[in-house]
Design a protein around this motif. Structure first.
Motif, PDB file in Angstrom:
ATOM      1  N   LEU A 112     -17.883  74.284  -9.522  1.00 17.75           N
ATOM      2  CA  LEU A 112     -18.344  75.465  -9.502  1.00 17.75           C
ATOM      3  C   LEU A 112     -18.027  76.450  -8.335  1.00 17.75           C
ATOM      4  O   LEU A 112     -18.277  77.611  -8.557  1.00 17.75           O
ATOM      5  N   GLU A 113     -17.742  75.884  -7.219  1.00 19.40           N
ATOM      6  CA  GLU A 113     -17.466  76.667  -5.949  1.00 19.40           C
ATOM      7  C   GLU A 113     -16.398  77.712  -5.870  1.00 19.40           C
ATOM      8  O   GLU A 113     -16.749  79.095  -5.438  1.00 19.40           O
ATOM      9  N   PRO A 114     -15.251  77.639  -6.633  1.00 16.49           N
ATOM     10  CA  PRO A 114     -14.342  78.605  -6.728  1.00 16.49           C
ATOM     11  C   PRO A 114     -15.026  79.895  -7.563  1.00 16.49           C
ATOM     12  O   PRO A 114     -14.906  80.920  -7.214  1.00 16.49           O
ATOM     13  N   TYR A 115     -15.928  79.594  -8.517  1.00 12.89           N
ATOM     14  CA  TYR A 115     -16.448  80.649  -9.238  1.00 12.89           C
ATOM     15  C   TYR A 115     -17.515  81.356  -8.244  1.00 12.89           C
ATOM     16  O   TYR A 115     -17.655  82.606  -8.357  1.00 12.89           O
ATOM     17  N   ARG A 116     -18.184  80.890  -7.513  1.00 10.67           N
ATOM     18  CA  ARG A 116     -19.129  81.285  -6.623  1.00 10.67           C
ATOM     19  C   ARG A 116     -18.485  82.124  -5.754  1.00 10.67           C
ATOM     20  O   ARG A 116     -18.856  83.287  -5.391  1.00 10.67           O
ATOM     21  N   GLN A 117     -17.356  81.690  -5.034  1.00 12.14           N
ATOM     22  CA  GLN A 117     -16.477  82.278  -4.079  1.00 12.14           C
ATOM     23  C   GLN A 117     -16.130  83.683  -4.607  1.00 12.14           C
ATOM     24  O   GLN A 117     -16.098  84.611  -3.920  1.00 12.14           O
ATOM     25  N   GLN A 118     -15.547  83.553  -5.919  1.00 10.31           N
ATOM     26  CA  GLN A 118     -15.063  84.829  -6.463  1.00 10.31           C
ATOM     27  C   GLN A 118     -16.238  85.744  -6.762  1.00 10.31           C
ATOM     28  O   GLN A 118     -15.918  86.976  -6.573  1.00 10.31           O
TER      29      GLN A 118
END
Length: 124
Positions: A112-118
């Motif tokens: 989920l972290e890449p989505y959060r960073q995006q």
């Protein structure tokens, strides 16, 4: 179909339902048993009644299940007829999921972290 003298076993019926998948979760290998939508199974002679609790009031899988469940159960010795019933009480909640279904439907935080960073980058 040849009539059998075998009385269907409730445990075998529930195990067979483990081979039936909600189309929404088939790709993850989650059966209707693991989804917790099988509320009750009743055996009367060679007839089986299956009560299902829908995950939502507009769940489209009912049409598929009304043929998939009888097809699977009528393959068992002693089962001649099957009726599928939708029940509205109790209401389905995620607590009905089996541990394996819960694991299959959860996404690890690192995924989920890449989505959060995006989303953070888009908001800045």
């Amino acid at each position: 179909r040849r009539r059998s003298n075998v009385t269907p076993d409730r445990t075998a019926i529930v195990e067979a339902l483990g081979d039936v998948y909600d189309p929404c979760c088939a790709d993850r290998g989650i059966s209707i048993v693991d989804m917790g939508v099988v509320e009750d199974v009743r055996v009367t002679g060679d007839h089986v009644d299956v009560d299902l609790v829908l995950t939502t009031g507009w769940c489209p899988f009912v049409a598929t299940m009304s043929s998939s469940i009888p097809d699977r159960l009528c393959a068992l010795d002693g089962v001649e007829s099957v009726e599928v019933h939708v029940v509205w009480d109790p209401v389905w909640t995620p607590e009905r999921l089996s541990p394996s279904a819960r694991d299959a439907l959860s996404m690890p935080l690192e995924e989920l972290e890449p989505y959060r960073q995006q989303r953070i980058a888009q908001g800045a």
